[in-house]
Design a protein around this motif. Sequence first.
Motif, PDB file in Angstrom:
ATOM      1  N   THR A 146       0.824  -1.209   0.000  1.00  0.00           N
ATOM      2  CA  THR A 146       0.000   0.000   0.000  1.00  0.00           C
ATOM      3  C   THR A 146       0.855   1.254   0.000  1.00  0.00           C
ATOM      4  O   THR A 146       0.574   2.212  -0.734  1.00  0.00           O
ATOM      5  CB  THR A 146      -0.940   0.008   1.218  1.00  0.00           C
ATOM      6  OG1 THR A 146      -1.746  -1.172   1.204  1.00  0.00           O
ATOM      7  CG2 THR A 146      -1.845   1.228   1.197  1.00  0.00           C
ATOM      8  N   ILE A 147       1.910   1.281   0.811  1.00  0.00           N
ATOM      9  CA  ILE A 147       2.787   2.455   0.858  1.00  0.00           C
ATOM     10  C   ILE A 147       3.486   2.657  -0.479  1.00  0.00           C
ATOM     11  O   ILE A 147       3.596   3.783  -0.981  1.00  0.00           O
ATOM     12  CB  ILE A 147       3.812   2.315   1.999  1.00  0.00           C
ATOM     13  CG1 ILE A 147       3.098   2.381   3.355  1.00  0.00           C
ATOM     14  CG2 ILE A 147       4.876   3.411   1.910  1.00  0.00           C
ATOM     15  CD1 ILE A 147       4.013   2.178   4.540  1.00  0.00           C
ATOM     16  N   GLU A 148       3.945   1.581  -1.085  1.00  0.00           N
ATOM     17  CA  GLU A 148       4.598   1.691  -2.393  1.00  0.00           C
ATOM     18  C   GLU A 148       3.617   2.166  -3.461  1.00  0.00           C
ATOM     19  O   GLU A 148       4.004   2.875  -4.395  1.00  0.00           O
ATOM     20  CB  GLU A 148       5.208   0.346  -2.773  1.00  0.00           C
ATOM     21  CG  GLU A 148       6.421  -0.024  -1.919  1.00  0.00           C
ATOM     22  CD  GLU A 148       6.921  -1.433  -2.185  1.00  0.00           C
ATOM     23  OE1 GLU A 148       8.090  -1.716  -1.890  1.00  0.00           O
ATOM     24  OE2 GLU A 148       6.120  -2.270  -2.670  1.00  0.00           O
ATOM     25  N   ASN A 149       2.346   1.797  -3.322  1.00  0.00           N
ATOM     26  CA  ASN A 149       1.333   2.254  -4.278  1.00  0.00           C
ATOM     27  C   ASN A 149       0.965   3.721  -4.070  1.00  0.00           C
ATOM     28  O   ASN A 149       0.522   4.391  -5.009  1.00  0.00           O
ATOM     29  CB  ASN A 149       0.075   1.390  -4.174  1.00  0.00           C
ATOM     30  CG  ASN A 149       0.269   0.004  -4.765  1.00  0.00           C
ATOM     31  OD1 ASN A 149       1.171  -0.211  -5.577  1.00  0.00           O
ATOM     32  ND2 ASN A 149      -0.557  -0.941  -4.358  1.00  0.00           N
ATOM     33  N   ILE A 150       1.122   4.214  -2.848  1.00  0.00           N
ATOM     34  CA  ILE A 150       0.861   5.632  -2.589  1.00  0.00           C
ATOM     35  C   ILE A 150       1.797   6.494  -3.423  1.00  0.00           C
ATOM     36  O   ILE A 150       1.397   7.498  -4.015  1.00  0.00           O
ATOM     37  CB  ILE A 150       1.024   5.947  -1.085  1.00  0.00           C
ATOM     38  CG1 ILE A 150      -0.117   5.306  -0.286  1.00  0.00           C
ATOM     39  CG2 ILE A 150       1.057   7.454  -0.844  1.00  0.00           C
ATOM     40  CD1 ILE A 150       0.029   5.458   1.210  1.00  0.00           C
ATOM     41  N   ASP A 151       3.059   6.082  -3.475  1.00  0.00           N
ATOM     42  CA  ASP A 151       4.048   6.776  -4.305  1.00  0.00           C
ATOM     43  C   ASP A 151       5.160   5.777  -4.615  1.00  0.00           C
ATOM     44  O   ASP A 151       5.841   5.301  -3.708  1.00  0.00           O
ATOM     45  CB  ASP A 151       4.615   7.997  -3.578  1.00  0.00           C
ATOM     46  CG  ASP A 151       5.393   8.916  -4.516  1.00  0.00           C
ATOM     47  OD1 ASP A 151       6.282   8.421  -5.237  1.00  0.00           O
ATOM     48  OD2 ASP A 151       5.108  10.130  -4.522  1.00  0.00           O
ATOM     49  N   ASN A 152       5.326   5.450  -5.883  1.00  0.00           N
ATOM     50  CA  ASN A 152       6.296   4.411  -6.252  1.00  0.00           C
ATOM     51  C   ASN A 152       7.744   4.841  -6.066  1.00  0.00           C
ATOM     52  O   ASN A 152       8.659   4.047  -6.289  1.00  0.00           O
ATOM     53  CB  ASN A 152       6.065   3.942  -7.694  1.00  0.00           C
ATOM     54  CG  ASN A 152       6.152   5.074  -8.708  1.00  0.00           C
ATOM     55  OD1 ASN A 152       6.699   6.143  -8.426  1.00  0.00           O
ATOM     56  ND2 ASN A 152       5.604   4.850  -9.895  1.00  0.00           N
ATOM     57  N   ARG A 153       7.959   6.080  -5.651  1.00  0.00           N
ATOM     58  CA  ARG A 153       9.323   6.525  -5.351  1.00  0.00           C
ATOM     59  C   ARG A 153       9.751   6.134  -3.939  1.00  0.00           C
ATOM     60  O   ARG A 153      10.935   6.209  -3.601  1.00  0.00           O
ATOM     61  CB  ARG A 153       9.428   8.042  -5.511  1.00  0.00           C
ATOM     62  CG  ARG A 153       9.243   8.543  -6.939  1.00  0.00           C
ATOM     63  CD  ARG A 153       9.242  10.057  -6.978  1.00  0.00           C
ATOM     64  NE  ARG A 153       8.108  10.611  -6.246  1.00  0.00           N
ATOM     65  CZ  ARG A 153       7.974  11.901  -5.948  1.00  0.00           C
ATOM     66  NH1 ARG A 153       8.923  12.763  -6.290  1.00  0.00           N
ATOM     67  NH2 ARG A 153       6.906  12.326  -5.291  1.00  0.00           N
ATOM     68  N   ILE A 154       8.801   5.728  -3.109  1.00  0.00           N
ATOM     69  CA  ILE A 154       9.119   5.319  -1.741  1.00  0.00           C
ATOM     70  C   ILE A 154       9.766   3.938  -1.770  1.00  0.00           C
ATOM     71  O   ILE A 154       9.240   3.006  -2.376  1.00  0.00           O
ATOM     72  CB  ILE A 154       7.849   5.283  -0.868  1.00  0.00           C
ATOM     73  CG1 ILE A 154       7.221   6.672  -0.781  1.00  0.00           C
ATOM     74  CG2 ILE A 154       8.177   4.759   0.529  1.00  0.00           C
ATOM     75  CD1 ILE A 154       5.879   6.690  -0.062  1.00  0.00           C
ATOM     76  N   TYR A 155      10.903   3.824  -1.111  1.00  0.00           N
ATOM     77  CA  TYR A 155      11.613   2.544  -1.049  1.00  0.00           C
ATOM     78  C   TYR A 155      11.417   1.925   0.331  1.00  0.00           C
ATOM     79  O   TYR A 155      11.642   2.575   1.357  1.00  0.00           O
ATOM     80  CB  TYR A 155      13.104   2.742  -1.315  1.00  0.00           C
ATOM     81  CG  TYR A 155      13.942   1.511  -1.033  1.00  0.00           C
ATOM     82  CD1 TYR A 155      13.861   0.388  -1.853  1.00  0.00           C
ATOM     83  CD2 TYR A 155      14.800   1.472   0.061  1.00  0.00           C
ATOM     84  CE1 TYR A 155      14.618  -0.745  -1.596  1.00  0.00           C
ATOM     85  CE2 TYR A 155      15.572   0.347   0.323  1.00  0.00           C
ATOM     86  CZ  TYR A 155      15.473  -0.761  -0.507  1.00  0.00           C
ATOM     87  OH  TYR A 155      16.219  -1.878  -0.246  1.00  0.00           O
TER      88      TYR A 155
END
Length: 215
Positions: A118-127
């Motif tokens: 879910t966090i990665e889908n919020i912004d795919n720049r988040i690692y």
Amino acid sequence: MDTLLNRNSYDDELNPNGICNCGVAENYLCENELISKLQSIQIWKTNYIYYPYSLGQKSLRQVLYRMMISSGLTGIISLLGYLIEKTATFLSDQEWIDSYIKLNRSRLTQQYAKVKKTIENIDNRIYIRPAKAGFFIWADFRSLLHEVTFEEEARLFQVICEHGVYLVSGSFLGCVQPGWFRIIFSVKEKWIEEILKRLKKGLDVYRQLTVASSV
């Protein structure tokens, strides 16, 4: 912040506008099973309210007795026997312990995968740094920062907190790179949707603020 969290902690029924605490490393995923097991253990023997009691090493009992007498806390001695017996009974149920560990691992794995995706889908720049154990996600938000500084990390932390989610910033944990956050995912399962929704809203607002500040 600790005082604020204690006074205004989120609860979906009692305080739905409170702050969701994703900063304290606690595991609530098997809370009901654990509470049920502890409540099923009813142990109290009358000889525990007297000293000496029949269990335990004599020399240890004597040391504890002298310590409690000198401290004026002799009543605590009766509690020691109760706690020792209760703990021993709890740990002796190997079948329940094995099933609890298996269930706990399964729920931790599922919750970790759900929150990570879910966090990665919020912004795919988040690692998200891959993990195989623990209660938290170690997330790199550097690509979202307007400037990669600890001051900007603190600004992002503040915006997220204002939207009702408390995380732990990397700088607080001694991280040498700005932009990292520790996110506890082992909160109550029914709360996680609200937490992720608030986190997304906070990040959306932060992105708008950084764009506005750069104009």
